[in-house]
Design a protein around this motif. Structure first.
Motif, short mmCIF file in Angstrom:
data_model
loop_
_atom_site.label_atom_id
_atom_site.label_comp_id
_atom_site.label_asym_id
_atom_site.label_seq_id
_atom_site.Cartn_x
_atom_site.Cartn_y
_atom_site.Cartn_z
N TYR A 91 -6.99 7.39 4.06
CA TYR A 91 -5.91 6.49 3.51
C TYR A 91 -5.41 6.87 2.10
CZ TYR A 91 -3.03 2.19 2.41
OH TYR A 91 -2.09 1.67 2.10
N GLU A 128 -2.39 6.83 -10.74
CA GLU A 128 -2.86 8.32 -10.71
C GLU A 128 -3.13 8.52 -9.04
OE1 GLU A 128 -3.99 6.17 -12.79
OE2 GLU A 128 -4.18 7.27 -14.72
N ALA A 129 -3.54 7.30 -8.36
CA ALA A 129 -3.71 7.46 -6.94
C ALA A 129 -2.44 7.93 -6.05
CB ALA A 129 -3.96 6.15 -6.33
N TYR A 130 -1.23 7.21 -6.75
CA TYR A 130 0.07 7.55 -6.13
C TYR A 130 0.76 8.96 -6.29
CZ TYR A 130 0.63 2.62 -4.37
OH TYR A 130 0.58 1.48 -3.88
N TRP A 144 5.76 10.28 0.03
CA TRP A 144 4.96 8.96 -0.57
C TRP A 144 5.80 7.90 -0.62
CZ3 TRP A 144 -0.58 8.88 -2.20
CH2 TRP A 144 -1.35 10.08 -1.57
N GLY A 166 0.78 -1.19 0.16
CA GLY A 166 -0.12 0.15 0.11
C GLY A 166 0.97 1.30 -0.15
N THR A 167 0.34 2.05 0.56
CA THR A 167 0.95 3.47 0.72
C THR A 167 1.41 4.01 2.19
OG1 THR A 167 -0.85 3.99 -0.82
CG2 THR A 167 0.92 5.69 -0.31
N HIS A 169 -0.49 11.57 -8.28
CA HIS A 169 -1.30 12.74 -8.32
C HIS A 169 -0.64 14.07 -7.61
CE1 HIS A 169 -4.71 15.37 -9.50
NE2 HIS A 169 -4.57 15.84 -8.21
N ARG A 183 -8.78 8.58 -4.60
CA ARG A 183 -8.29 8.86 -6.08
C ARG A 183 -8.40 7.43 -6.93
NH1 ARG A 183 -7.38 13.41 -8.46
NH2 ARG A 183 -7.15 14.74 -6.56
N LEU A 209 -1.91 0.36 -12.38
CA LEU A 209 -3.53 0.43 -12.12
C LEU A 209 -3.48 1.83 -10.89
CD1 LEU A 209 -6.27 -0.48 -12.22
CD2 LEU A 209 -6.14 -2.02 -10.68
N LEU A 210 -2.49 1.73 -9.89
CA LEU A 210 -2.72 2.62 -8.98
C LEU A 210 -1.81 4.14 -9.24
CD1 LEU A 210 -1.92 0.16 -5.95
CD2 LEU A 210 -4.12 1.55 -6.11
N PHE A 218 -6.07 -2.47 0.72
CA PHE A 218 -5.80 -1.54 -0.18
C PHE A 218 -5.23 -2.15 -1.46
CE2 PHE A 218 -5.68 2.54 -2.32
CZ PHE A 218 -4.31 2.67 -2.87
N VAL A 219 -4.20 -3.14 -1.25
CA VAL A 219 -3.49 -3.82 -2.26
C VAL A 219 -4.48 -5.05 -2.96
CG1 VAL A 219 -1.68 -5.05 -2.95
CG2 VAL A 219 -1.42 -3.17 -1.32
#
Lengths: 179, 98
Positions: B66, A81-83, A67, A41-42, A85, B71, A78-79, B37-38
């Motif tokens: 989170y 944009e989420a990461y 981040w 995850g993040t 942006h 997004r 896939l992620l 999330f993953v």
């Protein structure tokens, strides 16, 4: 007089196990753990630092939001944009003992820039304490970063060497690009 | 991948694949937000967008802030052609990022 505050989102980039999380942990907490725990995850970490203002005489307070993301490519596209942006800088991490991790930075940078635009990148070759296991000849490292116009440094999250300079370096690089 | 070795010979570090790692983490804690999330991303990548969104909603119930979750939710709604839901999630993402 209070300092002018700028907020900066900096994305870590680099293959799994190069030391992205360890570098952050060393810089923010001054801690290191030899055990490898893969990031899922993040993770966001915040750090404030005072730096020279490239556009003025008074120093700035940079509130840096780091981040930290998974190094595996499984769901990275896939992620993205989420990461990425709103990212304003990239800290691109390679592992001194693994040649492929330097070459992989191009794809990382491409992926981040496809979302965030042509943002400044700073390179760091981590695990500088493992000189005996170096897989990246110094000349190759220098030419890689020079050809891309990325400032860079060696660092060791394990010993702390070069870590502070690395994070100050990316902040200054981002601020300098805005001046 | 290599790590340090007293004799100077690199050892391979076995890195579990992402799906295995997610499973391990969720077996230890079913509300592990990072693993969830993953998992949402893995399921979405496999084509199960609705399931991915359900898992993502669970993430956001546990942690409404989170990083990246709103997004990503916007993206999945967009992939499903759900424009209103996509816009709503995007607005929440922007609120969180202020």
């Amino acid at each position: 007089m209070p300092l002018e505050v700028v907020k900066l989102k900096i994305c870590m980039a680099g293959e799994g196990a190069v030391g992205k999380t360890s570098l952050i942990r060393r810089y923010v907490l001054d801690q290191y753990d030899d055990r490898y725990i893969a990031t899922l995850g993040t993770k966001i970490t915040k750090k404030s630092l005072t730096v020279a203002n490239p556009a003025g005489s008074e120093p700035l307070q940079a509130d840096v939001i780091l981040w930290d993301i998974m190094g595996t490519s499984t769901v990275r596209e896939l992620l993205k944009e989420a990461y990425y942006h709103g990212a304003q800088g990239i800290l691109a991490v390679a592992d001194l003992t693994r040649r492929d991790t330097l070459i992989a930075l191009d794809e990382w940078a491409r992926s981040i820039r496809s979302v965030a635009g042509d943002i400044p990148t700073y390179g760091v070759v981590n695990k500088a304490d493992l000189e005996r296991e170096r897989a990246l000849p110094p000349a190759d490292v220098e030419s890689f970063f020079r050809e891309r116009g990325w400032p860079w440094s060696y660092a060791s999250a394990k010993t702390g060497a070069g870590v502070h300079e690395t994070f100050v370096g990316i902040v200054k690089h981002v601020l300098g690009s805005r001046a | 991948m290599h790590g340090p070795h007293p004799g100077g010979v690199p050892l391979a570090i076995e890195r579990p694949d992402t799906a295995s790692l997610v499973r391990q983490r969720l077996m230890a804690n079913a509300d592990d937000v990072d693993a969830l999330f993953v998992l949402a991303a893995l399921r979405a990548q496999e084509g199960y967008l609705e399931e991915g969104l359900t898992i993502l909603d669970h993430v956001l119930r546990i942690d409404p802030r989170y990083p990246g979750a709103w997004r990503f939710k916007a993206k999945l709604h967009g992939m499903q052609g759900e424009a209103a839901a996509e816009q709503s999630a995007r607005r929440r993402a922007e609120e969180m990022e202020r």
